[in-house]
Write an enzyme that holds these catalytic residues in place. Sequence first.
Site, short mmCIF file in Angstrom:
data_model
loop_
_atom_site.label_atom_id
_atom_site.label_comp_id
_atom_site.label_asym_id
_atom_site.label_seq_id
_atom_site.Cartn_x
_atom_site.Cartn_y
_atom_site.Cartn_z
CB CYS A 185 83.19 44.29 42.26
SG CYS A 185 83.68 42.60 41.87
CG ASP B 269 83.90 40.10 34.44
OD1 ASP B 269 82.89 40.52 33.85
OD2 ASP B 269 85.05 40.45 34.14
CB CYS C 129 82.93 44.74 38.64
SG CYS C 129 82.99 42.98 38.20
CE LYS D 75 86.12 42.67 31.05
NZ LYS D 75 86.02 41.87 32.29
CB CYS E 9 88.99 39.13 42.37
SG CYS E 9 87.45 38.39 41.81
CD GLU F 211 87.20 37.80 32.27
OE1 GLU F 211 87.50 38.98 32.07
OE2 GLU F 211 86.68 37.39 33.32
CB SER G 127 89.58 35.76 34.44
OG SER G 127 89.83 36.30 35.72
#
Length: 568
Positions: A53, A85, A126, A128, A198, A448, A474
Site C-alpha cells: 500500500c 493490516d 494503507c 489507517k 487492496c 480487525e 476489515s
Amino acid sequence: MKQRNPQWPSHRVVDGVDRLPHRAFLRAMGHDDASLALPFIAVASTHGENTPCSMSLAPQVQAAKLGIAAAGGNPVEFSTISVSDGTSMNHPGMRMSLVSRELIADSVEAAMRAHAYDALVAFAGCDKTLPGMMMAMVRLNRPSAFVYGGAMLPGRFEGKDVSILTAYEQVGGYWAGTVDQATLDRMERSCSPTLGSCPGQFTANTMAMVAETLGLAPLGVSLVPAVYSQRLAIARNAGAQVVHTLLRGGPLPRELVTRKSLENACAAVAATGGSTNAGLHIPAIAHEAGIRFTLDDVEQVFARTPLIANLQPGGRYLAKDLNEIGGVPVVLKALLDGGHLHGDTLTLDGRTLAQALADAPAPDGDIVVPASSPLHPSGGVVVLKGSLCPDGALLKIAGLKSLRFEGTARVFDGEEACVEAVRRRDYREGDVLVIRYEGPRGGPGMREMLGVTALIYGQGMGEKVALLTDGRFSGATRGMCIGYACPEAQAGGAIALVRDGDRILIDAVDARIELLIEADELQRRRQAWQPRDVGRLGGVLEKYARLVGPANEGALTHSGVPLSALDT
C-alpha cells in the site's frame, strides 16, 4: 535575504537576527537565500517497505515536491509510520493497527508544529494511514492537500479478477476440504500482482472517497491505480495547489470539514457499500474540527442514502472499474442529482461541490446506477441498536441475501479461541459467534477480524451463521458480520453478559440487535460482572488503553481542537 511574509508560521524559524542558528541548520541541509525566502511546504508520507500500500508513495512524493517548487514553495519531506493490516491480521500485531492512526496524526502534528511548516501535502496508502493523515491536516488547519497512493490492480486467476479477499476465502475453503494445496499456492502468487492498496471498496478506497467528498483531496483522482503514471501528475498538481492555497488564499481544512461535508462523506460510504471502519474514522476527523459527530449522526445518513454502486466485497466491481467510468465524481453526481448530498460544501480548489460536479459523467447503469433506481433503498452499511448494543453496532448489508438472523450464542473471549473453533468447524448453522473483549480498551487496540470472517465464508457458511464482536472488521469482510458493538465488553456493555445458548436477534430491516433474555436476568448478570484483568501492558498499548474513548464516538484519544495559543 528577501523579506518573507510574517503571517507564515515558518517566520518564527527563519526570520530575524536571533534565528541565525536556525538558518545555519537550514543551510546545512542545502538551503540558500532564494529557498529560505520561500514558504516551507511539508510533504509527509507513510512510505515504507512494510506494505504494498505504501511502497508506491516515494515517486509520488518526489512529483509533489516538483509541483511545490514550480509553484513557488520550498518542499521539505518527512515520513511517518504505517502498519500493514495485511500482515498484522489474525495475530496479536493487529492490536497496533487502529493505534497507528493516532500515532500518525500525532507524529505529523509534532513535526509540523516543531518546525513551523507553512502548509502540508499528505500521502497515505494503507487503511489507517488515510484517516491518520486527514486527522492531522484538520488538527493543524494549515493549507493542505491529501493524496491517496492508489489501489493495486487485481490479479487474474482462472479467468477472473481476484484480490486478497479471494485468497482469505480460499483458505477457508482449504480448512473445509473444498480447496487443495496446489490451488492455494497458485492463488498466493496471483492475487496481489502490483503495488497499491487492496482493490475493492475496502477501507483504503472507502477513506480515499471520503477524502474527496470532504474536499481534503482533489476531486476525481483517488481511484486511479497506484501503478499508473497519471499518479505523478496528480501528485505534482496537488503540490502546486497547496502553494496556491497558501499564497492566494483558499479553503483551510476546517472550512472543508463541516457538518454538511461530513454528512456527504457518510452518504458516499453508504452509496458504495463502503467499509464499516468509516463509522470510526469520520467521527474522528470531525473531532479534529471541533464537531461532535458520532455513530448516531452516521446512522441517520446511512439510513436515508440509497446503495447505488455495485462494488466489492458486496458487489462485483473494483476500484479500477469505477475509475474507468469517471471515478468518485460519478457516485457523487448521482447522489447530488437524487437529492442525497449538500451541494454547497467546498472542494479543495474553492469551488462548491455542485460546481465541481457539473460536468461529471452520468452513471453507467451497471457499476453505478441512478439514485432513482438504487440497488437497495438504504445504504450498504447499517447501524444496529437494541438491548445488545444500545450505543450501536455496524453491519455491511451490501450483497447480503437475508437481512434478518436469529440464532444461538457461542461466546469467545478473544479472537484466537473463535478462530480455532472455526478451523475445526466446531460450530453449527444458526450459531451467532460472539467475540468479545476486543474493543478499543478491552483488546486493547480493537483488532480487525477479516481472518475469521473469511474462513467462515470460505467454508460456505457466510450467511448460515452470524458473527458479533466489539472489535472491528476489515472493509473486505462480507456476510452476517456485526462489529463495533457499543458499549464494548471491557466497559460493561451487554456483549460482556452474553452466555452460550442465549438467543440473539439481528434485524437489519428494522436496524435492531437484541439479546433475547428477560430484563431481570440481564440485571442479575450485570451485577455479577467484573472487568477482565488484561494484566500489565506497558508501552503504547498501555497509554492507548488509558486514553481511548468508545468506538461510537470514533475511538478518540484527546479532548479536541488545540487551544489557539498552541496552534502555531
